[in-house]
Design an enzyme around this catalytic site. Structure first.
Site, PDB file in Angstrom:
ATOM      1  N   GLU A 148      56.068 -46.804 -40.150  1.00 33.61           N
ATOM      2  CA  GLU A 148      54.951 -45.908 -40.461  1.00 33.61           C
ATOM      3  C   GLU A 148      53.914 -46.567 -41.370  1.00 33.61           C
ATOM      4  OE1 GLU A 148      57.104 -41.525 -40.040  1.00 33.61           O
ATOM      5  OE2 GLU A 148      56.824 -42.378 -42.043  1.00 33.61           O
ATOM      6  N   GLU A 305      60.792 -40.985 -33.684  1.00 34.34           N
ATOM      7  CA  GLU A 305      61.378 -40.046 -34.635  1.00 34.34           C
ATOM      8  C   GLU A 305      60.965 -38.617 -34.308  1.00 34.34           C
ATOM      9  OE1 GLU A 305      60.752 -40.715 -38.781  1.00 34.34           O
ATOM     10  OE2 GLU A 305      61.024 -42.887 -38.642  1.00 34.34           O
TER      11      GLU A 305
END
Length: 666
Positions: A148, A305
């Site tokens: 991320e 995710e």
């Protein structure tokens, strides 16, 4: 060609947080749930490298050995998203300086200056050593670089690197002054050394505004490319020992600071983390999936995710209702996902994510609702096999999403504080979504010719090359739709003189003199031939230059009776200009007219029902998704076999609460 041989089903697994006696229990539970993959080593830098000269892979060796013995496919992290404490302490240049000029100390994650020589050295070296050790494994199916990517840095290293970036882009200080219009406020620069990053101590303004938008826009480009270079550093380090295994970094939807279209060009496959809140519109979740699919021109992506149940970091972290996790997983697949993965597989015992749910919760046994649902989904995905891999969405409408416009529009001081780029993109997306018409989110440099309709709301920043591309597309028979706040500035955020929308005036057949601004609570009537809608936010004062008015302003303002929506025949095509933000009725009326000239058919279904399509060499697949927790009936022209139940289906369907049907068309 599909990236994977089968759909990956698994997620983030952190056995280093647990004693080894737990590991074998995990393997049995994951096996029973029909999971076939695990993402490991995402946050383990401190474990792998206790000091600058020591590397210790003992525990990672044990984890990899266990996964290989149990026949799990491995998504291997590089662990570089969080610095080890020794590095932050010994080499302060790795620590970021924030927008307010505050140098940070060790803490949190995503905490490295992207232009730190120390960070770039050690992050690439770690990725290289991991690749040397594990890059040959047959079970390794994907590299997961960092995690991320996010944030900005305004430290001295970044300032120096920014000046080098500017020199490469502009060559001379005179060109920089011209691009940034520095005669304003006596800002003329006489040397590169005088230029400082646009943070709070310089020309930056809190809440995302900018005194000199050209400067801030360039810094956004520079920051995004700096972080992307970190990705490239690690990818190239991996490629020294593993030239073939796909490489990715998990993205975050419409995350503002990073230009994901540029990132995607450096990745083998896009992956992203989907975390809608309890009240996120279904259309918005669909749009984010479509954006991820669009980053590589329609290629399937990885759902890297999602939460099996409950998140922990939002204001209200609601449980997923029975069946909702399964439905949301298939929602991603319906829009292009070739994997279904979770964060996390076993719930952490402490620290910041201890209340973020997992496949194995704190109770630690198999008798949970979440694990039963995870197992059901695992059985279904195993049954589907590779049938859906590399399937494409047959879209004929393209919606432009552009990070330069995202940044530039929101750096502008005025005209309306409620004007937000992603909201405007979603406003147009949801009109197509509710009609169940396939749509692609595309880049400025995508191939327009494959689309019957191109939507470009708030195309605020427009250079001559893109303007010419739009003209050619329309002239050759395309339908082009744009809106207020389009064509206003060039690539440096300087106004195109001669009336808005600048380079689009000819193709639109209009010029805009000025625009009125208002809160979204205020509505202005908009009159079509037979119906009426309302506009808000902005109201353009439009003059016709060959276009026809298809809607005018109603009573209430001095511009009553003036054009608000126009249509212009240009070559073989048609250009529409929408001079306000229309309400739902106005959007429906407008798009009824726009779509009449195409072969595209709207399909209106009960609220909460969504239909999408994916196609590959195995056939055409219709996904029917019920986003609501109630049974729904619908009538639809469809004949085929439901791959989840093997039942033959046709026309009249009953869809269970949070139900899913994947129908292979006959």
């Amino acid at each position: 060609m599909a990236v994977f041989k089968e759909m990956l089903y698994g997620g983030d697994y952190n056995p280093e947080q647990w004693p080894k006696e737990i590991w074998l229990e995990d393997m049995q539970i994951f096996n029973d749930a029909k999971m076939n993959s695990a993402t490991i080593n995402v946050f383990a830098w401190a474990l792998l490298q206790p000091d600058e000269s020591t590397y210790d892979f003992t525990m990672l060796d044990d984890i990899v050995e266990m996964l290989v013995e149990n026949n799990y496919q491995i998504v291997m992290g590089t662990s570089t998203a969080a610095l080890p404490a020794w590095m932050s302490h010994r080499y302060p240049d790795v620590n970021r300086t924030d927008f307010y000029g505050i140098p940070h100390k060790f803490g949190h994650r995503h905490n490295a200056c992207p232009n730190s020589p120390t960070f770039r050295k050690y992050s690439a070296r770690l990725a290289n050593k991991i690749a040397e050790r594990y890059g040959h494994l047959e079970n390794l199916v994907c590299w997961h670089i960092s995690n991320e990517y996010s944030g900005e840095c305004y430290c001295d290293n970044c300032a120096k690197a920014f000046r080098i970036w500017l020199k490469k882009k502009y060559d001379t200080i005179e060109a920089i002054n011209q691009a940034w219009n520095t005669n304003f406020w006596s800002h003329t620069f006489y040397s590169l050394e005088e230029i400082v990053p646009p943070n709070y101590l310089g020309d930056g303004i809190p809440n995302g505004k900018a005194s000199f938008a050209g400067l801030s826009l360039d810094y956004s480009r520079f920051n995004s490319q700096s972080i992307m270079q970190n990705f490239i550093d690690e990818r190239e380090a991996i490629r020294e020992f593993d030239p073939k295994t796909p490489v990715t970094a998990n993205l975050m939807g419409a995350y503002k600071p990073l230009n994901y279209f540029e990132f995607a060009k450096e990745m083998d496959i896009v992956s992203w983390d989907a975390y809608p809140s309890f009240d996120t519109p279904f259309s918005y979740s669909s749009m984010m999936h479509d954006l991820m699919r669009g980053l590589k021109d329609g290629q399937s992506f990885m759902l890297m995710e999602q939460t099996p149940n409950q998140q922990n970091w939002q204001p209200f972290n609601s449980l997923k209702r029975p069946g909702q996790m399964r439905q949301m997983s298939y929602h991603a697949v319906a829009h292009g996902a070739d994997t279904v993965q979770f964060f996390q597989l076993r719930q952490s015992v402490g620290a910041g994510e201890k209340f973020h749910s997992a496949v194995i919760g704190h109770v630690g046994n198999k008798e949970t609702r979440v694990l039963r649902e995870v197992t059901q989904l695992g059985n279904e995905l195993q049954k589907l096999g590779g049938a859906l891999l590399d399937a494409r969405t047959p879209a004929k409408i393209g919606l432009i999403f552009d990070w330069d416009n995202y940044w530039a529009l929101e750096y502008a001081i005025g005209p309306n504080v409620e004007l937000k780029y992603v909201d405007q993109i979603h406003h147009y997306y949801k009109e197509i979504y509710k009609r169940n018409i396939p749509i692609d989110l595309i880049a400025i440099d995508s191939d327009f010719s494959q689309y019957d309709v191109i939507l470009a709301p708030c195309l605020y920043l427009l250079n001559d090359k893109t303007a010419q591309k739009i003209e050619n597309y329309t002239k050759d028979g395309g339908i082009f739709v744009t809106s207020t706040m389009s064509g206003l500035v060039d690539e440096n955020d300087n106004i195109h003189l001669g009336g808005y929308p600048g380079p689009l005036k000819e193709v639109a057949g209009i010029w805009v003199e000025e625009f009125d601004a208002m809160p979204m609570s205020k509505k202005i009537p908009v009159h079509f031939t037979d119906t009426m809608g309302h506009g808000t936010l902005l109201c353009d004062i439009i003059h016709l230059e060959g276009a026809q008015a298809i809607a005018t302003y109603g009573e209430g303002e001095f511009y009553q009776g003036m054009p608000v929506i126009t249509s212009h025949s240009y070559g073989k095509g048609q250009a529409y200009y929408v001079g306000t933000m229309l309400d739902d009725q106005g959007m429906e009326t407008l798009f009824n007219q726009i779509l009449e000239a195409t072969t595209l058919t709207s399909l209106y279904l009960p609220e909460g029902i969504e239909v999408t399509e994916r196609c590959n060499d195995n056939g055409r697949f219709k996904f029917i998704l019920n986003h609501l927790g109630k049974e729904q009936q619908l009538s639809i022209d469809i004949v085929g076999q439901d791959l989840l139940t093997d039942a033959n289906v046709s026309n009249d369907l009953t869809v269970a609460p949070y139900g899913v049907k994947i129908i292979k068309l006959a």
